[in-house]
Design a protein around this motif. Structure first.
Motif, short mmCIF file in Angstrom:
data_model
loop_
_atom_site.label_atom_id
_atom_site.label_comp_id
_atom_site.label_asym_id
_atom_site.label_seq_id
_atom_site.Cartn_x
_atom_site.Cartn_y
_atom_site.Cartn_z
N VAL A 167 38.66 41.28 50.49
CA VAL A 167 37.70 42.17 49.83
C VAL A 167 36.55 41.35 49.23
CG1 VAL A 167 37.37 43.82 47.94
CG2 VAL A 167 39.39 43.99 49.40
N VAL A 168 36.87 40.24 48.58
CA VAL A 168 35.83 39.38 48.00
C VAL A 168 34.92 38.84 49.10
CG1 VAL A 168 35.39 37.21 46.77
CG2 VAL A 168 37.13 38.80 45.92
N GLN A 169 35.50 38.39 50.20
CA GLN A 169 34.68 37.88 51.31
C GLN A 169 33.82 38.98 51.89
OE1 GLN A 169 34.35 34.60 52.19
NE2 GLN A 169 32.64 35.37 53.38
N ARG A 170 34.36 40.18 51.99
CA ARG A 170 33.58 41.31 52.51
C ARG A 170 32.41 41.62 51.58
NH1 ARG A 170 31.17 43.42 56.31
NH2 ARG A 170 31.16 45.67 56.44
N MET A 171 32.63 41.53 50.26
CA MET A 171 31.52 41.73 49.32
C MET A 171 30.44 40.68 49.56
SD MET A 171 33.02 42.78 45.57
CE MET A 171 34.62 41.99 45.55
N LYS A 172 30.84 39.44 49.69
CA LYS A 172 29.87 38.36 49.93
C LYS A 172 29.11 38.59 51.23
CE LYS A 172 31.34 34.12 48.71
NZ LYS A 172 32.28 32.98 48.58
N ASP A 173 29.84 38.98 52.28
CA ASP A 173 29.20 39.24 53.57
C ASP A 173 28.18 40.37 53.48
OD1 ASP A 173 30.79 37.25 54.70
OD2 ASP A 173 32.24 38.66 55.54
N SER B 216 37.93 35.75 41.29
CA SER B 216 38.08 34.92 42.49
C SER B 216 37.01 33.82 42.59
CB SER B 216 38.00 35.82 43.72
OG SER B 216 38.05 35.06 44.90
N GLU B 217 35.79 34.14 42.19
CA GLU B 217 34.66 33.24 42.45
C GLU B 217 34.14 32.50 41.22
OE1 GLU B 217 33.38 32.66 45.63
OE2 GLU B 217 35.24 33.75 46.11
N ASP B 218 34.66 32.76 40.04
CA ASP B 218 34.17 32.14 38.81
C ASP B 218 32.68 32.36 38.57
OD1 ASP B 218 36.65 31.18 37.98
OD2 ASP B 218 36.42 29.31 39.11
N THR B 219 32.18 33.47 39.07
CA THR B 219 30.82 33.92 38.80
C THR B 219 30.81 35.43 38.96
OG1 THR B 219 28.46 33.55 39.26
CG2 THR B 219 29.92 33.70 41.18
N THR B 220 29.75 36.07 38.51
CA THR B 220 29.67 37.52 38.65
C THR B 220 28.99 37.88 39.96
OG1 THR B 220 27.51 37.67 37.58
CG2 THR B 220 29.47 37.77 36.14
N ILE B 221 29.17 39.13 40.36
CA ILE B 221 28.48 39.63 41.56
C ILE B 221 26.98 39.52 41.34
CG2 ILE B 221 27.97 41.69 42.93
CD1 ILE B 221 30.85 42.61 42.47
N TYR C 44 36.17 47.69 39.38
CA TYR C 44 37.29 46.99 40.01
C TYR C 44 36.78 45.84 40.90
CZ TYR C 44 41.08 46.20 43.38
OH TYR C 44 42.02 45.64 44.19
N LEU C 45 35.78 46.14 41.71
CA LEU C 45 35.22 45.11 42.60
C LEU C 45 34.62 43.96 41.79
CD1 LEU C 45 33.39 47.35 45.24
CD2 LEU C 45 35.53 46.07 45.56
N SER C 46 33.90 44.29 40.74
CA SER C 46 33.27 43.27 39.90
C SER C 46 34.30 42.35 39.27
CB SER C 46 32.43 43.96 38.83
OG SER C 46 31.82 43.01 37.99
N ARG C 47 35.36 42.93 38.74
CA ARG C 47 36.42 42.13 38.11
C ARG C 47 37.10 41.23 39.16
NH1 ARG C 47 40.48 45.39 37.34
NH2 ARG C 47 39.19 46.86 36.21
N LYS D 92 43.04 40.51 48.59
CA LYS D 92 42.04 40.26 47.54
C LYS D 92 40.93 39.36 48.08
CE LYS D 92 41.46 38.29 42.95
NZ LYS D 92 42.09 37.60 41.84
N ASP D 93 41.30 38.29 48.75
CA ASP D 93 40.31 37.38 49.31
C ASP D 93 39.49 38.06 50.40
OD1 ASP D 93 41.13 35.39 47.59
OD2 ASP D 93 42.36 34.34 49.07
#
Length: 187
Positions: free
Chosen positions: A69-75, A115-120, A107-110, A66-67
């Motif tokens: 995928v979230v980091q990959r989104m941020k990157d 994980s980040e306490d903010t939205t994409i 799914y990615l947005s949720r 999960k972390d």
């Protein structure tokens, strides 16, 4: 083995992480924002040493899916906002992230929000505003050009969003003696 690394947000980060991994005796055939392929595969003690060495530099190993995928989104967002021209394609970040990660955007947005306490969307806006601050400081482009480059429909839309995030208009920001830009890993 691919290591996933939090807070790698720029080319300088890539260089520092690569150098640190090589100093620890690993070959690094490929490295990019958020991950590095290392050879040979590290054992548990070596992973601990890597983790400690990176932590001193402000980076963190990511050890769950999960972390990652979230980091990959941020990157991916940082790469698009800070290292490409958003005017070229009038990019849909939802389509871009879904395509690149092969997952449904809902799914990615949720996952991101949990994980980040903010939205994409808010993360993207914060990244764009930081890039706008950088462009304002350079002083090479006017507001219309910055708005176009950053994918905004108008300079008025950009100015409104800028003021919402920073509390200042772009003109007020340019007049500041001391800039208030944030490090990308702190957004």
């Amino acid at each position: 083995m691919t290591l996933y690394i939090k807070n790698m947000v720029c080319d300088r980060c890539i260089m520092v992480v690569k150098q640190q991994l090589e100093n620890l005796g690993f070959l690094v055939p490929t490295i990019s924002l958020g991950n590095a392929l290392v050879q040979p595969e590290p054992d548990a003690d070596q992973l601990s040493a890597i983790s400690s060495a990176l932590k001193v530099l402000g980076f963190e190993l990511i050890d769950n899916e999960k972390d990652r995928v979230v980091q990959r989104m941020k990157d991916l967002i940082i790469e698009k906002v800070h290292h490409s021209d958003l005017a070229d394609a009038r990019l849909s970040f939802s389509d871009y992230l879904s395509d690149r990660l092969h997952k449904d955007y809902t799914y990615l947005s949720r996952m991101f929000s949990e994980s980040e306490d903010t939205t994409i969307e808010k993360f993207i806006i914060q990244q764009k505003i930081e890039k706008v601050k950088e462009l304002l400081e350079y002083g090479e482009l006017n507001m219309n050009e910055i708005a176009w480059k950053m994918g905004y429909s108008s300079s008025a839309h950009l100015s409104t969003q800028f003021k919402t995030i920073t509390g200042l208009t772009p003109s007020q920001y340019k007049l500041l003696d001391q800039v208030s830009r944030k490090s990308l890993d702190k957004i």
